[in-house]
Design a protein around this motif. Sequence first.
Motif, mmCIF file in Angstrom:
data_model
loop_
_atom_site.group_PDB
_atom_site.id
_atom_site.type_symbol
_atom_site.label_atom_id
_atom_site.label_comp_id
_atom_site.label_asym_id
_atom_site.label_seq_id
_atom_site.Cartn_x
_atom_site.Cartn_y
_atom_site.Cartn_z
ATOM 1 N N ASP A 154 -21.996 -10.809 36.453
ATOM 2 C CA ASP A 154 -22.635 -12.036 36.958
ATOM 3 C C ASP A 154 -22.442 -11.983 38.501
ATOM 4 O O ASP A 154 -21.589 -11.229 38.987
ATOM 5 N N GLN A 155 -23.199 -12.779 39.281
ATOM 6 C CA GLN A 155 -23.109 -12.730 40.514
ATOM 7 C C GLN A 155 -21.798 -12.700 41.409
ATOM 8 O O GLN A 155 -21.553 -12.261 42.113
ATOM 9 N N LYS A 156 -20.760 -13.733 40.673
ATOM 10 C CA LYS A 156 -19.607 -14.037 41.290
ATOM 11 C C LYS A 156 -18.760 -12.680 41.278
ATOM 12 O O LYS A 156 -18.049 -12.362 42.122
ATOM 13 N N LYS A 157 -18.827 -12.161 40.088
ATOM 14 C CA LYS A 157 -18.014 -10.888 39.970
ATOM 15 C C LYS A 157 -18.641 -9.672 40.922
ATOM 16 O O LYS A 157 -17.793 -8.985 41.435
ATOM 17 N N ALA A 158 -19.857 -9.792 41.219
ATOM 18 C CA ALA A 158 -20.200 -8.797 42.106
ATOM 19 C C ALA A 158 -19.903 -9.042 43.451
ATOM 20 O O ALA A 158 -19.497 -8.122 44.370
ATOM 21 N N ILE A 202 -16.203 -8.255 44.048
ATOM 22 C CA ILE A 202 -15.887 -6.655 43.968
ATOM 23 C C ILE A 202 -16.213 -6.195 45.373
ATOM 24 O O ILE A 202 -15.665 -5.469 46.038
ATOM 25 N N ASN A 203 -17.343 -6.576 46.007
ATOM 26 C CA ASN A 203 -17.754 -6.385 47.387
ATOM 27 C C ASN A 203 -16.507 -6.975 48.397
ATOM 28 O O ASN A 203 -16.394 -6.052 49.279
ATOM 29 N N GLN A 204 -16.114 -7.867 47.951
ATOM 30 C CA GLN A 204 -15.197 -8.430 49.218
ATOM 31 C C GLN A 204 -13.896 -7.519 49.141
ATOM 32 O O GLN A 204 -13.150 -7.197 49.979
ATOM 33 N N ASP A 205 -13.501 -7.270 47.619
ATOM 34 C CA ASP A 205 -12.277 -6.447 47.754
ATOM 35 C C ASP A 205 -12.509 -4.971 48.207
ATOM 36 O O ASP A 205 -11.671 -4.541 48.846
ATOM 37 N N LYS A 206 -13.694 -4.317 48.053
ATOM 38 C CA LYS A 206 -13.980 -3.056 48.629
ATOM 39 C C LYS A 206 -13.940 -3.261 50.185
ATOM 40 O O LYS A 206 -13.341 -2.447 50.915
ATOM 41 N N SER A 207 -14.496 -4.367 50.786
ATOM 42 C CA SER A 207 -14.641 -4.424 52.335
ATOM 43 C C SER A 207 -13.097 -4.567 52.745
ATOM 44 O O SER A 207 -12.841 -4.010 53.741
#
Length: 178
Positions: free
Chosen positions: A15-19, A22-27
């Motif tokens: 889903d959109q929230k999970k994606a 994950i992007n925030q954790d990566k950054s």
Amino acid sequence: MVSLQEQLLKAGLADQKKAKRINQDKSRQNKIDRRSGTQTADEARLAALAAQQKHREQTRELNAQREAEARRKAIAAQIVQMVQQSRQSKGGGDIAYNFTYGTKIERIHVSAAVRAQLAAGQLVIVKLEDTTELVPKVVAEKIAERDPSLVVRVKKPTTQTDENDPYADYKIPDDLMW
């Protein structure tokens, strides 16, 4: 070309929230990596600077040793040249002249005239390696300035007058042989 993340969203597996999370954790992880990477780069740079400084000091010490060795060799060459240019003949005599060099008593055979010059201090004994040479006093003083261990100092007999000496008025004859 479509990214894997977009494909998973279209398929309904993510889903959109999970994606977004994950992007925030990566950054965040990238920021932390960049920070720690710059710190290790600074540490590496400081270590490299310290190694360079140590290398410079070692080079300076080595150069100083080389210069000292070159100076020592130059002085030795000057002494050899002075002795070769101004050495005097021993006269080829039969008179043994004893002198002290270091802790040993050594002997050279000289003529009577050379012995008189040695006794008067006009000639001085210089010891180069295994050879014994006679040089004028002026040259010996110059050699002693460079290396005093090569010049043999002959001690002059001191004439002390003792007030209580009962034989002070009597002169010792010159031809007296012991």
